[in-house]
Design a protein around this motif. Structure first.
Motif, PDB file in Angstrom:
ATOM      1  N   ARG A  57       0.794  -1.164   0.110  1.00  0.00           N
ATOM      2  CA  ARG A  57       0.088  -0.035   0.131  1.00  0.00           C
ATOM      3  C   ARG A  57       0.963   1.145  -0.022  1.00  0.00           C
ATOM      4  NH1 ARG A  57      -5.326  -1.582   3.815  1.00  0.00           N
ATOM      5  NH2 ARG A  57      -5.998  -3.159   2.248  1.00  0.00           N
ATOM      6  N   GLN A  97      -0.880  11.122   0.958  1.00  0.00           N
ATOM      7  CA  GLN A  97      -1.963  12.108   0.610  1.00  0.00           C
ATOM      8  C   GLN A  97      -2.345  13.149   2.155  1.00  0.00           C
ATOM      9  OE1 GLN A  97      -3.558  13.632  -1.978  1.00  0.00           O
ATOM     10  NE2 GLN A  97      -3.139  11.911  -3.432  1.00  0.00           N
ATOM     11  N   ALA A 115      -5.746  12.766   3.553  1.00  0.00           N
ATOM     12  CA  ALA A 115      -5.868  11.247   4.173  1.00  0.00           C
ATOM     13  C   ALA A 115      -5.080  11.049   5.352  1.00  0.00           C
ATOM     14  CB  ALA A 115      -5.672  10.413   3.238  1.00  0.00           C
ATOM     15  N   ILE A 141     -16.733  14.444   8.586  1.00  0.00           N
ATOM     16  CA  ILE A 141     -17.098  14.514   7.247  1.00  0.00           C
ATOM     17  C   ILE A 141     -16.758  16.123   6.872  1.00  0.00           C
ATOM     18  CG2 ILE A 141     -18.485  14.146   5.252  1.00  0.00           C
ATOM     19  CD1 ILE A 141     -17.809  11.549   5.682  1.00  0.00           C
ATOM     20  N   GLN A 166     -14.075  17.747   4.553  1.00  0.00           N
ATOM     21  CA  GLN A 166     -14.686  18.568   3.391  1.00  0.00           C
ATOM     22  C   GLN A 166     -14.048  19.800   3.388  1.00  0.00           C
ATOM     23  OE1 GLN A 166     -18.820  18.946   3.081  1.00  0.00           O
ATOM     24  NE2 GLN A 166     -18.879  20.425   1.941  1.00  0.00           N
ATOM     25  N   LEU A 212     -10.285  19.546   2.339  1.00  0.00           N
ATOM     26  CA  LEU A 212     -10.009  19.229   0.740  1.00  0.00           C
ATOM     27  C   LEU A 212     -10.399  20.048   0.171  1.00  0.00           C
ATOM     28  CD1 LEU A 212     -12.086  15.963   0.389  1.00  0.00           C
ATOM     29  CD2 LEU A 212      -9.685  16.037   0.444  1.00  0.00           C
ATOM     30  N   ILE A 258     -23.287  17.282   1.892  1.00  0.00           N
ATOM     31  CA  ILE A 258     -21.686  16.901   1.600  1.00  0.00           C
ATOM     32  C   ILE A 258     -21.268  17.418   0.416  1.00  0.00           C
ATOM     33  CG2 ILE A 258     -19.813  15.264   1.936  1.00  0.00           C
ATOM     34  CD1 ILE A 258     -21.804  13.395   3.137  1.00  0.00           C
ATOM     35  N   GLY A 259     -20.149  18.206   0.278  1.00  0.00           N
ATOM     36  CA  GLY A 259     -19.439  18.497  -0.687  1.00  0.00           C
ATOM     37  C   GLY A 259     -18.032  17.839  -1.174  1.00  0.00           C
ATOM     38  N   GLN A 260     -17.478  18.183  -2.046  1.00  0.00           N
ATOM     39  CA  GLN A 260     -16.148  17.435  -2.498  1.00  0.00           C
ATOM     40  C   GLN A 260     -16.482  16.037  -2.909  1.00  0.00           C
ATOM     41  OE1 GLN A 260     -13.211  18.507  -2.881  1.00  0.00           O
ATOM     42  NE2 GLN A 260     -12.971  20.757  -1.941  1.00  0.00           N
ATOM     43  N   ALA A 304     -14.320  13.463  -3.160  1.00  0.00           N
ATOM     44  CA  ALA A 304     -13.731  12.489  -2.308  1.00  0.00           C
ATOM     45  C   ALA A 304     -14.510  12.400  -0.779  1.00  0.00           C
ATOM     46  CB  ALA A 304     -12.365  12.590  -2.076  1.00  0.00           C
ATOM     47  N   ALA A 305     -14.943  13.670  -0.543  1.00  0.00           N
ATOM     48  CA  ALA A 305     -15.658  13.379   0.804  1.00  0.00           C
ATOM     49  C   ALA A 305     -17.110  12.819   0.940  1.00  0.00           C
ATOM     50  CB  ALA A 305     -15.797  14.942   1.469  1.00  0.00           C
ATOM     51  N   LEU A 362     -16.216   9.199   0.849  1.00  0.00           N
ATOM     52  CA  LEU A 362     -15.915   8.837   2.017  1.00  0.00           C
ATOM     53  C   LEU A 362     -17.073   8.314   2.873  1.00  0.00           C
ATOM     54  CD1 LEU A 362     -13.697   8.489   4.121  1.00  0.00           C
ATOM     55  CD2 LEU A 362     -13.932  10.971   4.903  1.00  0.00           C
ATOM     56  N   TYR A 363     -18.406   9.165   2.663  1.00  0.00           N
ATOM     57  CA  TYR A 363     -19.476   9.030   3.399  1.00  0.00           C
ATOM     58  C   TYR A 363     -20.164   7.883   2.913  1.00  0.00           C
ATOM     59  CZ  TYR A 363     -24.253  10.449   5.093  1.00  0.00           C
ATOM     60  OH  TYR A 363     -25.537  10.312   5.479  1.00  0.00           O
ATOM     61  N   ARG A 377     -21.986   3.003   3.346  1.00  0.00           N
ATOM     62  CA  ARG A 377     -23.537   2.961   3.298  1.00  0.00           C
ATOM     63  C   ARG A 377     -23.745   2.018   2.114  1.00  0.00           C
ATOM     64  NH1 ARG A 377     -22.223   7.400   6.156  1.00  0.00           N
ATOM     65  NH2 ARG A 377     -23.824   8.030   7.712  1.00  0.00           N
ATOM     66  N   ASP A 391      -8.426  -0.066   5.892  1.00  0.00           N
ATOM     67  CA  ASP A 391      -8.948  -0.340   4.464  1.00  0.00           C
ATOM     68  C   ASP A 391      -9.535   0.904   4.019  1.00  0.00           C
ATOM     69  OD1 ASP A 391      -7.922  -2.948   4.340  1.00  0.00           O
ATOM     70  OD2 ASP A 391     -10.122  -3.787   4.015  1.00  0.00           O
ATOM     71  N   ILE A 421      -8.969   4.272   5.086  1.00  0.00           N
ATOM     72  CA  ILE A 421      -8.122   5.311   4.872  1.00  0.00           C
ATOM     73  C   ILE A 421      -7.152   4.961   3.647  1.00  0.00           C
ATOM     74  CG2 ILE A 421      -5.754   6.331   5.694  1.00  0.00           C
ATOM     75  CD1 ILE A 421      -7.903   7.268   7.561  1.00  0.00           C
ATOM     76  N   TRP A 422      -6.885   3.633   3.101  1.00  0.00           N
ATOM     77  CA  TRP A 422      -6.204   3.253   2.251  1.00  0.00           C
ATOM     78  C   TRP A 422      -7.109   3.564   0.871  1.00  0.00           C
ATOM     79  CZ3 TRP A 422      -2.149   2.964  -0.772  1.00  0.00           C
ATOM     80  CH2 TRP A 422      -2.047   2.035  -1.615  1.00  0.00           C
ATOM     81  N   HIS A 426      -9.527   5.754   0.376  1.00  0.00           N
ATOM     82  CA  HIS A 426      -9.564   7.050   0.542  1.00  0.00           C
ATOM     83  C   HIS A 426      -8.262   7.826  -0.215  1.00  0.00           C
ATOM     84  CE1 HIS A 426     -11.806  10.774   1.138  1.00  0.00           C
ATOM     85  NE2 HIS A 426     -10.557  11.355   1.600  1.00  0.00           N
ATOM     86  N   GLN A 427      -7.057   7.003   0.321  1.00  0.00           N
ATOM     87  CA  GLN A 427      -5.971   7.764  -0.089  1.00  0.00           C
ATOM     88  C   GLN A 427      -5.836   7.548  -1.717  1.00  0.00           C
ATOM     89  OE1 GLN A 427      -2.511   5.970   1.946  1.00  0.00           O
ATOM     90  NE2 GLN A 427      -1.289   6.351   0.390  1.00  0.00           N
ATOM     91  N   LEU A 456      -7.671  10.031  -3.409  1.00  0.00           N
ATOM     92  CA  LEU A 456      -7.468  11.410  -3.422  1.00  0.00           C
ATOM     93  C   LEU A 456      -6.376  11.576  -4.566  1.00  0.00           C
ATOM     94  CD1 LEU A 456      -7.156  12.344   0.291  1.00  0.00           C
ATOM     95  CD2 LEU A 456      -8.799  13.116  -1.431  1.00  0.00           C
TER      96      LEU A 456
END
Lengths: 239, 239
Positions: A56, A73, A76, A96, A100, A103, B71-73, B75-76, B79-80, B84, B94, B96-97, B99-100, B103
Protein backbone atom coordinates in the motif's frame (compact mmCIF):
# COMPACT_ATOMS: atom_id res chain seq x y z
CA UNK A 1 6.57 4.68 18.90
CA UNK A 2 6.61 8.25 17.56
CA UNK A 3 4.88 9.16 14.31
CA UNK A 4 7.30 9.37 11.40
CA UNK A 5 6.58 12.14 8.90
CA UNK A 6 8.25 11.89 5.51
CA UNK A 7 8.47 15.03 3.40
CA UNK A 8 10.94 17.10 1.40
CA UNK A 9 13.22 18.75 3.98
CA UNK A 10 13.71 22.11 2.26
CA UNK A 11 10.11 23.32 2.00
CA UNK A 12 6.95 23.61 4.08
CA UNK A 13 4.86 22.35 1.20
CA UNK A 14 2.03 19.92 1.79
CA UNK A 15 3.88 18.37 4.70
CA UNK A 16 3.28 21.53 6.72
CA UNK A 17 -0.42 20.75 7.19
CA UNK A 18 0.61 17.54 8.95
CA UNK A 19 3.42 19.22 10.92
CA UNK A 20 1.03 21.83 12.30
CA UNK A 21 -1.33 19.14 13.56
CA UNK A 22 1.48 17.19 15.20
CA UNK A 23 2.93 20.36 16.75
CA UNK A 24 -0.40 21.62 18.11
CA UNK A 25 -1.06 18.21 19.67
CA UNK A 26 2.37 18.24 21.28
CA UNK A 27 3.06 14.63 20.33
CA UNK A 28 6.43 13.10 19.70
CA UNK A 29 7.22 12.79 16.00
CA UNK A 30 10.19 12.35 13.75
CA UNK A 31 10.58 14.49 10.65
CA UNK A 32 12.54 11.75 8.92
CA UNK A 33 14.03 13.59 5.95
CA UNK A 34 15.18 16.47 8.18
CA UNK A 35 17.18 14.27 10.55
CA UNK A 36 20.88 14.59 9.95
CA UNK A 37 21.95 11.28 11.49
CA UNK A 38 22.29 7.92 9.77
CA UNK A 39 18.54 7.22 10.00
CA UNK A 40 17.52 10.51 8.41
CA UNK A 41 17.67 12.39 5.16
CA UNK A 42 15.95 12.04 1.84
CA UNK A 43 17.23 8.54 1.11
CA UNK A 44 15.23 6.67 3.74
CA UNK A 45 12.17 8.59 2.56
CA UNK A 46 12.71 7.62 -1.06
CA UNK A 47 13.48 4.04 -0.05
CA UNK A 48 10.19 3.79 1.81
CA UNK A 49 8.32 5.41 -1.08
CA UNK A 50 9.64 2.73 -3.44
CA UNK A 51 9.55 -0.10 -0.90
CA UNK A 52 8.59 -3.23 -2.88
CA UNK A 53 7.51 -4.89 0.39
CA UNK A 54 4.78 -2.31 0.94
CA UNK A 55 1.58 -3.36 -0.85
CA UNK A 56 0.00 0.00 0.00
CA UNK A 57 2.60 2.53 -1.11
CA UNK A 58 2.01 6.28 -1.08
CA UNK A 59 2.11 8.02 -4.47
CA UNK A 60 4.30 10.88 -3.24
CA UNK A 61 5.44 12.68 -0.06
CA UNK A 62 4.13 13.65 2.39
CA UNK A 63 3.47 10.30 3.99
CA UNK A 64 3.20 9.24 7.59
CA UNK A 65 4.34 6.00 9.16
CA UNK A 66 2.61 4.91 12.33
CA UNK A 67 3.95 1.50 13.21
CA UNK A 68 2.85 -0.88 10.46
CA UNK A 69 0.61 1.61 8.66
CA UNK A 70 1.87 4.04 6.01
CA UNK A 71 -0.47 6.80 4.79
CA UNK A 72 0.03 9.25 1.93
CA UNK A 73 -1.99 12.30 0.82
CA UNK A 74 -1.99 15.11 3.38
CA UNK A 75 -5.80 15.15 3.68
CA UNK A 76 -5.87 11.38 4.29
CA UNK A 77 -3.10 11.73 6.89
CA UNK A 78 -5.19 14.34 8.73
CA UNK A 79 -8.27 12.13 8.43
CA UNK A 80 -6.25 9.46 10.25
CA UNK A 81 -4.58 11.75 12.78
CA UNK A 82 -7.62 13.91 13.58
CA UNK A 83 -9.25 11.61 16.15
CA UNK A 84 -5.87 10.47 17.53
CA UNK A 85 -4.69 14.04 18.14
CA UNK A 86 -8.10 15.28 19.32
CA UNK A 87 -8.24 17.68 16.39
CA UNK A 88 -11.66 16.70 15.07
CA UNK A 89 -15.11 16.21 16.57
CA UNK A 90 -16.34 12.77 17.58
CA UNK A 91 -19.46 12.61 15.39
CA UNK A 92 -19.43 11.39 11.80
CA UNK A 93 -21.02 14.62 10.48
CA UNK A 94 -18.29 16.66 12.21
CA UNK A 95 -15.57 14.43 10.79
CA UNK A 96 -16.90 14.50 7.23
CA UNK A 97 -17.44 18.27 7.39
CA UNK A 98 -13.94 18.92 8.74
CA UNK A 99 -12.54 16.74 5.98
CA UNK A 100 -14.61 18.53 3.35
CA UNK A 101 -13.13 21.84 4.52
CA UNK A 102 -9.64 20.34 4.39
CA UNK A 103 -10.19 19.23 0.79
CA UNK A 104 -11.34 22.74 -0.16
CA UNK A 105 -8.24 24.22 1.50
CA UNK A 106 -6.16 21.72 -0.48
CA UNK A 107 -7.84 22.90 -3.70
CA UNK A 108 -6.88 26.49 -2.87
CA UNK A 109 -3.30 25.36 -2.17
CA UNK A 110 -3.17 23.58 -5.54
CA UNK A 111 -4.34 26.72 -7.31
CA UNK A 112 -1.77 28.85 -5.46
CA UNK A 113 0.92 26.44 -6.66
CA UNK A 114 -0.30 26.58 -10.24
CA UNK A 115 0.14 30.36 -10.39
CA UNK A 116 3.90 29.85 -10.70
CA UNK A 117 3.73 26.52 -12.56
CA UNK A 118 0.79 26.82 -14.97
CA UNK A 119 2.49 24.67 -17.59
CA UNK A 120 3.39 21.92 -15.15
CA UNK A 121 6.07 20.86 -12.74
CA UNK A 122 8.41 19.64 -15.47
CA UNK A 123 9.47 23.21 -16.36
CA UNK A 124 11.15 25.94 -14.31
CA UNK A 125 9.30 29.11 -13.35
CA UNK A 126 11.62 31.09 -15.63
CA UNK A 127 10.35 29.02 -18.54
CA UNK A 128 6.69 29.83 -17.90
CA UNK A 129 6.77 33.36 -16.56
CA UNK A 130 4.39 35.02 -19.08
CA UNK A 131 1.91 32.22 -18.50
CA UNK A 132 2.35 32.58 -14.73
CA UNK A 133 1.53 36.28 -14.97
CA UNK A 134 -1.74 35.51 -16.75
CA UNK A 135 -2.71 32.70 -14.40
CA UNK A 136 -1.88 34.75 -11.28
CA UNK A 137 -4.14 37.56 -12.47
CA UNK A 138 -7.28 35.41 -12.24
CA UNK A 139 -6.09 33.84 -9.01
CA UNK A 140 -5.72 37.23 -7.33
CA UNK A 141 -8.88 38.79 -8.76
CA UNK A 142 -11.28 35.86 -8.51
CA UNK A 143 -9.98 32.89 -6.61
CA UNK A 144 -8.41 34.34 -3.45
CA UNK A 145 -11.59 36.36 -2.69
CA UNK A 146 -13.78 33.37 -3.53
CA UNK A 147 -11.93 30.92 -1.28
CA UNK A 148 -11.48 33.33 1.64
CA UNK A 149 -15.07 34.52 1.25
CA UNK A 150 -16.25 30.92 1.54
CA UNK A 151 -14.32 30.33 4.75
CA UNK A 152 -15.58 33.67 6.09
CA UNK A 153 -19.14 32.48 5.49
CA UNK A 154 -18.44 29.21 7.30
CA UNK A 155 -16.76 30.95 10.25
CA UNK A 156 -19.54 33.52 10.56
CA UNK A 157 -22.23 30.82 10.59
CA UNK A 158 -20.29 29.02 13.33
CA UNK A 159 -19.81 31.96 15.70
CA UNK A 160 -16.60 33.30 14.21
CA UNK A 161 -13.89 31.54 16.14
CA UNK A 162 -13.60 28.04 14.68
CA UNK A 163 -14.55 26.39 11.42
CA UNK A 164 -16.18 23.39 13.12
CA UNK A 165 -17.84 23.24 16.53
CA UNK A 166 -16.46 25.15 19.48
CA UNK A 167 -12.90 23.82 19.59
CA UNK A 168 -9.86 23.80 17.36
CA UNK A 169 -9.80 21.30 14.49
CA UNK A 170 -7.14 20.42 11.97
CA UNK A 171 -9.12 22.48 9.43
CA UNK A 172 -8.47 25.61 11.52
CA UNK A 173 -4.74 24.85 11.49
CA UNK A 174 -4.83 24.30 7.74
CA UNK A 175 -6.72 27.53 7.12
CA UNK A 176 -4.06 29.33 9.18
CA UNK A 177 -1.43 27.83 6.89
CA UNK A 178 -3.32 28.74 3.71
CA UNK A 179 -3.58 32.36 4.87
CA UNK A 180 0.06 32.45 5.97
CA UNK A 181 1.10 31.16 2.56
CA UNK A 182 -1.12 33.59 0.66
CA UNK A 183 0.21 36.51 2.72
CA UNK A 184 3.74 35.42 1.89
CA UNK A 185 3.19 34.88 -1.83
CA UNK A 186 0.62 37.59 -2.58
CA UNK A 187 0.98 40.16 0.22
CA UNK A 188 -0.98 42.91 -1.51
CA UNK A 189 -3.81 40.80 -2.93
CA UNK A 190 -4.17 38.78 0.27
CA UNK A 191 -4.23 41.81 2.57
CA UNK A 192 -6.98 43.28 0.39
CA UNK A 193 -9.01 40.06 0.50
CA UNK A 194 -8.54 39.72 4.27
CA UNK A 195 -10.01 43.17 4.84
CA UNK A 196 -13.28 41.70 3.56
CA UNK A 197 -12.92 38.49 5.57
CA UNK A 198 -12.24 39.63 9.15
CA UNK A 199 -13.02 36.28 10.78
CA UNK A 200 -10.51 34.55 8.54
CA UNK A 201 -7.93 37.21 9.41
CA UNK A 202 -8.60 36.77 13.14
CA UNK A 203 -8.43 32.98 12.94
CA UNK A 204 -5.03 33.30 11.28
CA UNK A 205 -3.80 35.50 14.12
CA UNK A 206 -5.38 33.40 16.87
CA UNK A 207 -3.81 30.16 15.62
CA UNK A 208 -0.39 31.84 15.41
CA UNK A 209 -0.73 32.79 19.09
CA UNK A 210 -1.60 29.34 20.40
CA UNK A 211 1.28 28.44 22.72
CA UNK A 212 2.50 25.34 20.92
CA UNK A 213 2.05 26.86 17.46
CA UNK A 214 3.81 30.08 18.52
CA UNK A 215 6.72 28.03 19.90
CA UNK A 216 6.83 25.99 16.72
CA UNK A 217 6.77 29.04 14.43
CA UNK A 218 9.65 30.56 16.41
CA UNK A 219 11.70 27.37 16.24
CA UNK A 220 13.96 26.09 13.50
CA UNK A 221 11.52 23.24 12.98
CA UNK A 222 9.45 25.74 10.97
CA UNK A 223 11.14 25.98 7.60
CA UNK A 224 10.91 29.56 6.28
CA UNK A 225 8.77 30.14 3.22
CA UNK A 226 10.99 30.14 0.15
CA UNK A 227 10.87 30.06 -3.63
CA UNK A 228 11.12 26.26 -3.87
CA UNK A 229 7.82 25.74 -2.07
CA UNK A 230 4.16 25.99 -2.94
CA UNK A 231 3.82 29.62 -1.86
CA UNK A 232 6.48 31.72 -3.60
CA UNK A 233 7.03 35.42 -3.37
CA UNK A 234 7.46 36.53 -6.96
CA UNK A 235 6.43 40.19 -6.68
CA UNK A 236 5.40 40.32 -10.35
CA UNK A 237 2.66 37.76 -9.61
CA UNK A 238 1.14 40.01 -6.92
CA UNK A 239 0.07 42.63 -9.48
CA UNK B 1 -35.52 9.12 1.23
CA UNK B 2 -33.34 8.85 -1.89
CA UNK B 3 -29.92 10.44 -2.05
CA UNK B 4 -29.94 13.74 -3.93
CA UNK B 5 -26.91 14.40 -6.10
CA UNK B 6 -26.32 17.96 -7.24
CA UNK B 7 -24.02 18.53 -10.20
CA UNK B 8 -23.87 20.35 -13.53
CA UNK B 9 -26.27 18.50 -15.84
CA UNK B 10 -24.29 18.77 -19.07
CA UNK B 11 -21.05 17.04 -18.10
CA UNK B 12 -19.80 13.91 -16.33
CA UNK B 13 -17.22 15.93 -14.46
CA UNK B 14 -16.48 15.28 -10.83
CA UNK B 15 -20.09 14.25 -10.22
CA UNK B 16 -19.49 11.09 -12.24
CA UNK B 17 -17.40 9.50 -9.48
CA UNK B 18 -20.43 9.76 -7.21
CA UNK B 19 -22.88 8.62 -9.90
CA UNK B 20 -20.85 5.48 -10.56
CA UNK B 21 -20.94 4.54 -6.86
CA UNK B 22 -24.70 5.11 -6.64
CA UNK B 23 -25.32 3.17 -9.86
CA UNK B 24 -23.14 0.21 -8.86
CA UNK B 25 -24.93 0.01 -5.51
CA UNK B 26 -28.29 0.08 -7.26
CA UNK B 27 -29.75 2.56 -4.78
CA UNK B 28 -32.44 5.07 -5.51
CA UNK B 29 -31.07 8.56 -6.12
CA UNK B 30 -32.15 11.80 -7.70
CA UNK B 31 -29.82 13.65 -10.07
CA UNK B 32 -31.38 16.96 -9.10
CA UNK B 33 -30.06 19.28 -11.81
CA UNK B 34 -30.96 16.76 -14.54
CA UNK B 35 -34.62 16.51 -13.57
CA UNK B 36 -36.83 18.35 -15.96
CA UNK B 37 -39.81 18.85 -13.65
CA UNK B 38 -40.46 21.76 -11.31
CA UNK B 39 -38.19 20.34 -8.61
CA UNK B 40 -35.23 19.91 -10.94
CA UNK B 41 -32.76 21.91 -12.96
CA UNK B 42 -29.77 24.06 -12.11
CA UNK B 43 -31.72 26.57 -10.03
CA UNK B 44 -32.53 24.35 -7.05
CA UNK B 45 -28.86 23.30 -7.08
CA UNK B 46 -27.63 26.89 -7.02
CA UNK B 47 -30.21 27.79 -4.38
CA UNK B 48 -28.97 25.03 -2.11
CA UNK B 49 -25.35 25.98 -2.76
CA UNK B 50 -26.07 29.53 -1.59
CA UNK B 51 -28.60 28.53 1.11
CA UNK B 52 -28.07 31.03 3.98
CA UNK B 53 -29.79 28.56 6.34
CA UNK B 54 -27.06 25.94 5.79
CA UNK B 55 -24.19 26.56 8.21
CA UNK B 56 -22.15 23.86 6.46
CA UNK B 57 -22.37 24.82 2.79
CA UNK B 58 -20.44 23.06 0.05
CA UNK B 59 -17.92 25.18 -1.85
CA UNK B 60 -19.03 23.94 -5.28
CA UNK B 61 -20.87 21.08 -7.00
CA UNK B 62 -20.89 18.14 -6.76
CA UNK B 63 -22.66 17.88 -3.44
CA UNK B 64 -24.92 15.24 -1.99
CA UNK B 65 -27.94 15.72 0.23
CA UNK B 66 -28.91 12.84 2.47
CA UNK B 67 -31.77 14.02 4.64
CA UNK B 68 -30.39 16.78 6.85
CA UNK B 69 -26.76 16.35 5.84
CA UNK B 70 -25.19 18.07 2.83
CA UNK B 71 -21.70 17.02 1.71
CA UNK B 72 -19.47 18.59 -0.91
CA UNK B 73 -16.15 17.47 -2.44
CA UNK B 74 -16.43 14.25 -4.43
CA UNK B 75 -13.83 12.42 -2.31
CA UNK B 76 -15.66 13.40 0.90
CA UNK B 77 -18.96 12.25 -0.61
CA UNK B 78 -17.42 8.86 -1.37
CA UNK B 79 -15.93 8.72 2.13
CA UNK B 80 -19.48 9.12 3.42
CA UNK B 81 -21.17 6.80 0.92
CA UNK B 82 -18.54 4.04 0.93
CA UNK B 83 -19.75 2.20 4.05
CA UNK B 84 -23.42 2.88 3.25
CA UNK B 85 -23.15 1.44 -0.26
CA UNK B 86 -20.84 -1.42 0.77
CA UNK B 87 -18.13 -0.02 -1.48
CA UNK B 88 -15.31 0.06 1.08
CA UNK B 89 -13.85 -2.39 3.58
CA UNK B 90 -14.93 -2.36 7.22
CA UNK B 91 -11.52 -1.77 8.82
CA UNK B 92 -10.04 1.69 9.37
CA UNK B 93 -6.83 0.84 7.45
CA UNK B 94 -8.93 -0.29 4.47
CA UNK B 95 -11.00 2.87 4.59
CA UNK B 96 -8.05 5.21 4.84
CA UNK B 97 -6.21 3.36 2.07
CA UNK B 98 -9.23 3.42 -0.24
CA UNK B 99 -9.58 7.14 0.42
CA UNK B 100 -5.89 7.74 -0.21
CA UNK B 101 -6.27 6.07 -3.61
CA UNK B 102 -9.34 8.19 -4.35
CA UNK B 103 -7.37 11.37 -3.58
CA UNK B 104 -4.59 10.28 -5.92
CA UNK B 105 -7.15 9.58 -8.67
CA UNK B 106 -8.56 13.07 -8.00
CA UNK B 107 -5.07 14.54 -8.44
CA UNK B 108 -4.76 12.82 -11.81
CA UNK B 109 -8.19 14.15 -12.81
CA UNK B 110 -7.13 17.68 -11.83
CA UNK B 111 -4.02 17.40 -13.98
CA UNK B 112 -6.04 16.09 -16.93
CA UNK B 113 -8.29 19.12 -16.59
CA UNK B 114 -5.36 21.51 -16.47
CA UNK B 115 -4.07 20.29 -19.84
CA UNK B 116 -6.81 22.30 -21.55
CA UNK B 117 -7.00 25.08 -18.95
CA UNK B 118 -3.42 25.73 -17.86
CA UNK B 119 -4.07 29.44 -17.36
CA UNK B 120 -7.18 28.90 -15.28
CA UNK B 121 -10.91 28.44 -15.62
CA UNK B 122 -11.56 32.14 -16.26
CA UNK B 123 -10.40 31.87 -19.89
CA UNK B 124 -11.64 29.77 -22.82
CA UNK B 125 -9.56 26.97 -24.29
CA UNK B 126 -9.16 28.99 -27.49
CA UNK B 127 -7.45 31.69 -25.43
CA UNK B 128 -4.84 29.36 -23.98
CA UNK B 129 -4.17 26.87 -26.75
CA UNK B 130 -0.39 27.32 -27.12
CA UNK B 131 -0.06 26.93 -23.34
CA UNK B 132 -2.33 23.89 -23.42
CA UNK B 133 -0.10 22.27 -26.04
CA UNK B 134 2.94 22.71 -23.81
CA UNK B 135 1.17 21.50 -20.68
CA UNK B 136 -0.31 18.46 -22.42
CA UNK B 137 3.12 17.38 -23.62
CA UNK B 138 4.36 16.78 -20.08
CA UNK B 139 1.07 15.23 -19.06
CA UNK B 140 1.26 12.66 -21.86
CA UNK B 141 4.96 11.91 -21.54
CA UNK B 142 5.38 11.90 -17.76
CA UNK B 143 2.15 12.08 -15.81
CA UNK B 144 -0.14 9.54 -17.50
CA UNK B 145 2.54 6.82 -17.27
CA UNK B 146 3.38 7.80 -13.70
CA UNK B 147 -0.21 7.69 -12.44
CA UNK B 148 -1.19 4.52 -14.32
CA UNK B 149 2.12 2.91 -13.34
CA UNK B 150 1.36 3.62 -9.70
CA UNK B 151 -2.08 2.01 -9.90
CA UNK B 152 -0.56 -0.96 -11.77
CA UNK B 153 1.87 -1.44 -8.89
CA UNK B 154 -0.99 -1.33 -6.36
CA UNK B 155 -3.14 -3.75 -8.37
CA UNK B 156 -0.24 -6.16 -8.89
CA UNK B 157 0.58 -6.21 -5.17
CA UNK B 158 -3.08 -6.96 -4.43
CA UNK B 159 -3.55 -9.90 -6.83
CA UNK B 160 -4.48 -7.87 -9.91
CA UNK B 161 -8.24 -7.66 -9.73
CA UNK B 162 -9.08 -4.94 -7.20
CA UNK B 163 -7.23 -1.99 -5.71
CA UNK B 164 -8.22 -2.86 -2.13
CA UNK B 165 -9.00 -6.27 -0.68
CA UNK B 166 -10.86 -8.92 -2.66
CA UNK B 167 -14.02 -7.01 -3.53
CA UNK B 168 -15.00 -3.93 -5.49
CA UNK B 169 -14.46 -0.54 -3.80
CA UNK B 170 -15.32 2.97 -4.88
CA UNK B 171 -11.65 3.43 -5.77
CA UNK B 172 -12.01 0.71 -8.46
CA UNK B 173 -15.00 2.56 -9.91
CA UNK B 174 -13.06 5.83 -9.87
CA UNK B 175 -10.03 4.26 -11.54
CA UNK B 176 -12.36 2.96 -14.25
CA UNK B 177 -13.61 6.51 -14.76
CA UNK B 178 -10.10 7.98 -14.86
CA UNK B 179 -9.07 5.46 -17.53
CA UNK B 180 -12.29 6.02 -19.50
CA UNK B 181 -11.65 9.75 -19.44
CA UNK B 182 -8.00 9.44 -20.43
CA UNK B 183 -8.92 7.13 -23.32
CA UNK B 184 -11.46 9.68 -24.51
CA UNK B 185 -9.20 12.72 -24.20
CA UNK B 186 -5.83 11.22 -25.07
CA UNK B 187 -6.61 8.04 -27.05
CA UNK B 188 -3.09 7.55 -28.42
CA UNK B 189 -1.12 8.41 -25.29
CA UNK B 190 -3.47 6.44 -23.04
CA UNK B 191 -3.48 3.32 -25.21
CA UNK B 192 0.32 3.41 -25.15
CA UNK B 193 0.42 3.76 -21.36
CA UNK B 194 -2.16 1.00 -20.89
CA UNK B 195 -0.01 -1.45 -22.83
CA UNK B 196 2.47 -1.14 -19.95
CA UNK B 197 -0.23 -1.37 -17.28
CA UNK B 198 -2.25 -4.48 -18.15
CA UNK B 199 -3.96 -4.80 -14.76
CA UNK B 200 -5.23 -1.24 -15.01
CA UNK B 201 -6.50 -1.96 -18.54
CA UNK B 202 -8.27 -5.13 -17.35
CA UNK B 203 -9.83 -3.38 -14.35
CA UNK B 204 -11.23 -0.74 -16.70
CA UNK B 205 -12.81 -3.47 -18.86
CA UNK B 206 -14.06 -5.52 -15.92
CA UNK B 207 -15.81 -2.56 -14.29
CA UNK B 208 -17.48 -1.65 -17.61
CA UNK B 209 -18.90 -5.19 -17.74
CA UNK B 210 -20.42 -5.27 -14.27
CA UNK B 211 -24.15 -5.64 -14.86
CA UNK B 212 -25.29 -2.42 -13.21
CA UNK B 213 -22.43 -0.36 -14.62
CA UNK B 214 -22.97 -1.80 -18.13
CA UNK B 215 -26.68 -0.93 -17.89
CA UNK B 216 -25.81 2.56 -16.67
CA UNK B 217 -23.25 3.18 -19.41
CA UNK B 218 -25.82 2.12 -22.03
CA UNK B 219 -28.51 4.38 -20.57
CA UNK B 220 -29.13 8.06 -21.12
CA UNK B 221 -28.24 8.63 -17.48
CA UNK B 222 -24.59 8.43 -18.62
CA UNK B 223 -23.85 11.80 -20.17
CA UNK B 224 -21.49 11.35 -23.13
CA UNK B 225 -17.97 12.76 -22.79
CA UNK B 226 -17.87 16.17 -24.42
CA UNK B 227 -15.73 19.28 -24.76
CA UNK B 228 -17.29 21.07 -21.80
CA UNK B 229 -16.14 18.47 -19.30
CA UNK B 230 -12.90 17.58 -17.58
CA UNK B 231 -11.78 15.11 -20.23
CA UNK B 232 -11.88 16.78 -23.64
CA UNK B 233 -10.90 15.33 -26.99
CA UNK B 234 -8.77 18.01 -28.56
CA UNK B 235 -6.69 15.90 -30.98
CA UNK B 236 -3.85 18.44 -30.96
CA UNK B 237 -3.31 17.73 -27.24
CA UNK B 238 -2.78 14.00 -27.89
CA UNK B 239 0.46 14.63 -29.75
Amino acid sequence: MPYELHYWPMIQGRGEFVRLALEEAGVDYIDVARRDDDDGGIEPMLDRLADPQNPRPPFAPPFLRDGAIVIGQSAAILLYLGPRLDLVGASEPDRIWTHQLQLTIADAVDEAHDTHHPLGVGLYYADQKPEALRRAEGFRAERIPKFLGYFERVLTANGGEHLVGSTLSYADLSLFQLVAGLLYAFPKASAAALRDTPHVARLHEAVAQRPRIAAYLASDRRIPFNEDGIFRRYPELDG
